[in-house]
Scaffold this motif. Structure first.
Motif, PDB file in Angstrom:
ATOM      1  N   ALA A 153     -28.428  12.158  -9.528  1.00 53.50           N
ATOM      2  CA  ALA A 153     -29.514  11.204  -9.777  1.00 53.50           C
ATOM      3  C   ALA A 153     -30.571  11.829 -10.677  1.00 53.50           C
ATOM      4  O   ALA A 153     -31.089  11.179 -11.600  1.00 53.50           O
ATOM      5  N   LYS A 154     -30.885  13.087 -10.454  1.00 53.41           N
ATOM      6  CA  LYS A 154     -31.876  13.769 -11.283  1.00 53.41           C
ATOM      7  C   LYS A 154     -31.321  14.060 -12.676  1.00 53.41           C
ATOM      8  O   LYS A 154     -32.054  14.033 -13.662  1.00 53.41           O
ATOM      9  N   THR A 155     -30.019  14.331 -12.747  1.00 48.86           N
ATOM     10  CA  THR A 155     -29.397  14.663 -14.032  1.00 48.86           C
ATOM     11  C   THR A 155     -29.303  13.442 -14.931  1.00 48.86           C
ATOM     12  O   THR A 155     -29.628  13.502 -16.119  1.00 48.86           O
ATOM     13  N   GLY A 189     -19.828   9.247 -12.153  1.00 45.11           N
ATOM     14  CA  GLY A 189     -19.826   7.929 -12.768  1.00 45.11           C
ATOM     15  C   GLY A 189     -20.378   6.860 -11.847  1.00 45.11           C
ATOM     16  O   GLY A 189     -21.016   5.903 -12.300  1.00 45.11           O
ATOM     17  N   LEU A 190     -20.156   7.005 -10.543  1.00 48.43           N
ATOM     18  CA  LEU A 190     -20.705   6.045  -9.587  1.00 48.43           C
ATOM     19  C   LEU A 190     -22.223   6.059  -9.614  1.00 48.43           C
ATOM     20  O   LEU A 190     -22.875   5.016  -9.532  1.00 48.43           O
ATOM     21  N   THR A 191     -22.784   7.248  -9.740  1.00 52.36           N
ATOM     22  CA  THR A 191     -24.236   7.377  -9.801  1.00 52.36           C
ATOM     23  C   THR A 191     -24.785   6.719 -11.055  1.00 52.36           C
ATOM     24  O   THR A 191     -25.813   6.027 -11.015  1.00 52.36           O
ATOM     25  N   SER A 192     -24.123   6.906 -12.176  1.00 54.05           N
ATOM     26  CA  SER A 192     -24.624   6.336 -13.428  1.00 54.05           C
ATOM     27  C   SER A 192     -24.583   4.812 -13.400  1.00 54.05           C
ATOM     28  O   SER A 192     -25.518   4.150 -13.873  1.00 54.05           O
ATOM     29  N   ILE A 193     -23.527   4.223 -12.843  1.00 46.89           N
ATOM     30  CA  ILE A 193     -23.441   2.766 -12.771  1.00 46.89           C
ATOM     31  C   ILE A 193     -24.476   2.207 -11.803  1.00 46.89           C
ATOM     32  O   ILE A 193     -25.229   1.279 -12.125  1.00 46.89           O
ATOM     33  N   ALA A 194     -24.528   2.783 -10.604  1.00 43.12           N
ATOM     34  CA  ALA A 194     -25.460   2.284  -9.586  1.00 43.12           C
ATOM     35  C   ALA A 194     -26.909   2.433 -10.041  1.00 43.12           C
ATOM     36  O   ALA A 194     -27.744   1.555  -9.793  1.00 43.12           O
ATOM     37  N   GLY A 195     -27.211   3.535 -10.715  1.00 45.47           N
ATOM     38  CA  GLY A 195     -28.575   3.752 -11.185  1.00 45.47           C
ATOM     39  C   GLY A 195     -29.019   2.695 -12.169  1.00 45.47           C
ATOM     40  O   GLY A 195     -30.151   2.201 -12.108  1.00 45.47           O
ATOM     41  N   HIS A 196     -28.130   2.304 -13.083  1.00 46.88           N
ATOM     42  CA  HIS A 196     -28.484   1.271 -14.060  1.00 46.88           C
ATOM     43  C   HIS A 196     -28.679  -0.082 -13.392  1.00 46.88           C
ATOM     44  O   HIS A 196     -29.539  -0.868 -13.808  1.00 46.88           O
ATOM     45  N   LEU A 197     -27.903  -0.365 -12.353  1.00 45.95           N
ATOM     46  CA  LEU A 197     -28.099  -1.616 -11.624  1.00 45.95           C
ATOM     47  C   LEU A 197     -29.450  -1.620 -10.912  1.00 45.95           C
ATOM     48  O   LEU A 197     -30.135  -2.646 -10.875  1.00 45.95           O
TER      49      LEU A 197
END
Length: 405
Positions: A153-155, A189-197
């Motif tokens: 999340a921080k990255t 990849g799960l973090t990147s998708i969820a973060g954008h949502l």
């Protein structure tokens, strides 16, 4: 009926370019097909020759230049917002992906103020939502990947501190999802998708959109079984060969790339070496987060939620088209990988809608992709089952909801 322009209050990602979400793409994504009966046949020069102008396209878009109407026009934005707010109640979410009016509005543009509502509608996430489940899932024991989620999340979102805390919305969303669907292998990849949502949606709404997106399209990519990756890698490599045999030869012959070998070693171990269609397929699984500028990314997601995975093949081919000259000049796998995963902004069309137009103009038969996916999935599944003595298929139905529901 009067509608007032609503200014989004949710945090926004800073963009490198101004958004062109309001411009007109004005074409049917299924209108451009190959004349040949299969995606394995194509125009050898189509990836590097200029795309033919569609009679359905305004001159401004077909030429890649901004339309006459300013994309930042308040009136234009307001009109699109009014159209969306009028249409959404008229079309049931379960029928939205088959509705031509919805498709026309998607191609015309989605105002940021209503984008999350449109995504809710296209994913039919409200139908999946069970009151109280998200809160109950959040109370379960921490998943093994908890610390990795917090670190990622921080990255991935260094400028969005509200997503970083161990009890913040991003960690909570993925903690809940991985508890609900324990067969999924955690990936950044799960973090990147969820973060954008989460940057566009309230937390619980983002969770159910995420769950719907995974179930409908992405879950096999994050399963321990790699059948879906093998199938889509084979289809994409054939599409690359059909559309641009010169680039295909550069990647697979000059660099001696073996797609199957790289897929099994690269995706499973999260190794960053090697370049092939599997690097693009990794971007499939993350929906091109980190590859496209955010406004471009959102326009791709707008249409992806309507079209499905076939659009991702088009995006991959369009990106190759954009960096073709760099790929042919590349002297190493690492250099080619960098161009594919992080294409220079100068190589992309000047607006998000111009890029989407290029994606939709790619010569690819979507129906053929869908049919061949089904055939190849069955074939690979049979081969895998014979090797593993009747092991389970590519995706289990493992779902774990709180007992109280």
């Amino acid at each position: 009926m009067d509608f007032e322009l609503v200014k989004p209050t949710l945090p926004q990602v800073s963009l490198g370019r101004s958004s062109q979400e309001s411009s007109h793409v004005g074409r049917d994504a299924d209108a451009v097909y190959l004349d040949s009966p299969s995606i394995m046949q194509g125009d050898a020069a189509s990836m590097h020759s200029s795309a033919p102008r569609s009679p359905m396209l305004p001159d401004a878009i077909s030429s890649g230049t901004p339309p006459v109407e300013s994309p930042t026009s308040i009136d234009a934005h307001r009109q699109r917002e009014v159209r969306w707010m009028a249409l959404l109640p008229m079309v049931p979410p379960s029928q939205a992906r088959r509705n031509k009016k919805v498709k026309r509005l998607l191609l015309d543009g989605v105002p940021s103020s209503v984008r999350y509502l449109v995504w809710c509608h296209l994913s039919d996430s409200k139908a999946r939502a069970i009151p109280g489940v998200y809160a109950q899932l959040g109370k379960r024991q921490r998943v093994p990947a908890f610390s990795d989620i917090e670190k990622d999340a921080k990255t991935y979102f260094p400028d969005q501190p509200q997503l970083h805390p161990f009890d913040g919305p991003l960690v909570s969303l993925l903690q809940a999802y991985l508890n609900m669907v324990p067969d999924i292998q955690y990936s950044s990849g799960l973090t990147s998708i969820a973060g954008h949502l989460l940057l566009l949606s309230p937390e619980e709404d983002a969770f159910w959109i995420f769950a719907s997106l995974m179930d409908a399209h992405l879950r096999p990519y994050f399963s321990a079984n790699t059948i879906q990756l093998e199938v889509d890698a084979a289809l994409l490599s054939k599409a690359i060969e059909a559309n641009d045999p010169i680039v295909c030869k550069k990647l697979y012959v000059t660099f001696s790339i073996s797609p199957s070998a790289i897929a099994k070693s690269w995706f499973v171990s999260i190794c960053t070496s090697g370049v092939s269609c599997f690097l693009i397929l990794h971007r499939f699984s993350t929906l091109f987060v980190g590859t496209l500028p955010v406004d471009y990314l959102h326009r791709v997601w707008d249409v992806f939620l309507y079209e499905g995975v076939t659009l991702l093949f088009r995006v991959g081919l369009a990106l190759i088209q954009c960096v073709r000259h760099l790929l042919l000049q590349a002297t190493s796998e690492e250099a080619a990988m960098e161009y594919l995963v992080h294409p220079p902004l100068a190589c992309l069309p000047s607006t998000a809608d111009a890029f989407l137009n290029q994606v939709l103009m790619i010569k690819l038969k979507d129906d053929d992709v869908r049919k061949q996916r089904i055939k190849m999935e069955a074939q690979v599944k049979r081969q895998t089952q014979s090797r593993t003595n009747g092991s389970s298929g590519m995706q289990t139905a493992s779902i774990s909801l709180p007992k109280t529901f």
